[in-house]
Design a protein around this motif. Structure first.
Motif, PDB file in Angstrom:
ATOM      1  N   GLN A  13       0.834  -1.204   0.000  1.00  0.00           N
ATOM      2  CA  GLN A  13       0.000   0.000   0.000  1.00  0.00           C
ATOM      3  C   GLN A  13       0.868   1.253   0.000  1.00  0.00           C
ATOM      4  N   ALA A  14       0.314   2.329  -0.505  1.00  0.00           N
ATOM      5  CA  ALA A  14       1.028   3.609  -0.483  1.00  0.00           C
ATOM      6  C   ALA A  14       1.432   3.948   0.952  1.00  0.00           C
ATOM      7  N   GLY A  15       2.658   4.414   1.093  1.00  0.00           N
ATOM      8  CA  GLY A  15       3.190   4.711   2.414  1.00  0.00           C
ATOM      9  C   GLY A  15       3.970   3.566   3.024  1.00  0.00           C
ATOM     10  N   GLY A  16       3.859   2.398   2.422  1.00  0.00           N
ATOM     11  CA  GLY A  16       4.542   1.230   2.937  1.00  0.00           C
ATOM     12  C   GLY A  16       5.984   1.131   2.466  1.00  0.00           C
ATOM     13  N   SER A  17       6.594  -0.002   2.786  1.00  0.00           N
ATOM     14  CA  SER A  17       8.013  -0.214   2.479  1.00  0.00           C
ATOM     15  C   SER A  17       8.230  -1.577   1.829  1.00  0.00           C
ATOM     16  N   LEU A  18       9.268  -1.651   1.041  1.00  0.00           N
ATOM     17  CA  LEU A  18       9.746  -2.904   0.463  1.00  0.00           C
ATOM     18  C   LEU A  18      11.262  -2.850   0.405  1.00  0.00           C
ATOM     19  N   ARG A  19      11.886  -4.021   0.427  1.00  0.00           N
ATOM     20  CA  ARG A  19      13.341  -4.104   0.297  1.00  0.00           C
ATOM     21  C   ARG A  19      13.674  -5.058  -0.833  1.00  0.00           C
TER      22      ARG A  19
END
Length: 119
Positions: A13-19
């Motif tokens: 979701q918008a505002g989230g994070s991924l690596r």
């Protein structure tokens, strides 16, 4: 021949994070620069970030302050920490690396990993 394998993409979701991670293998010499580019549907591939062997980083203006590139030289692995993701970050993310052999620079690309940010 250097092979690059990316992982870590997905739906967030918008505002989230991924690596994202990218591991290079098959290099006979030292990997020089490693980095990330991305390609959104209907658009050209664009630069995202790069990390030189000497530790210099560079970012596209659109991701500065939100994305962080890091690198493990011993493992020939590069990472992209993506925070505060926006809908417009949706794209296929490609890892790239170059290798200098006998004065010639060879550029390699991974197969890409999809990042989808829902608004």
């Amino acid at each position: 021949q250097v092979q690059l394998v990316e992982s870590g993409g997905g739906l967030v979701q918008a505002g989230g994070s991924l690596r994202l991670s990218c591991a290079a293998s098959g290099s006979r010499f030292s990997i020089n620069n490693m980095g990330w580019s991305r390609q959104a549907p209907g658009k050209q591939r664009e630069f995202v970030a790069t990390f030189t062997r000497n530790g210099i980083t560079n970012y596209a203006n659109s991701v500065k302050g939100r994305f962080t590139i890091s690198r493990d030289n011993a493992k020939n692995t590069v990472f992209l920490q993506m925070n505060s993701l926006k809908f417009e970050d949706t794209a296929v993310y490609f890892c790239n690396a170059d290798e200098v052999v006998a004065g010639m620079t060879y550029l390699y690309w991974g197969q890409g990993t999809q990042v989808t940010v829902s608004s």
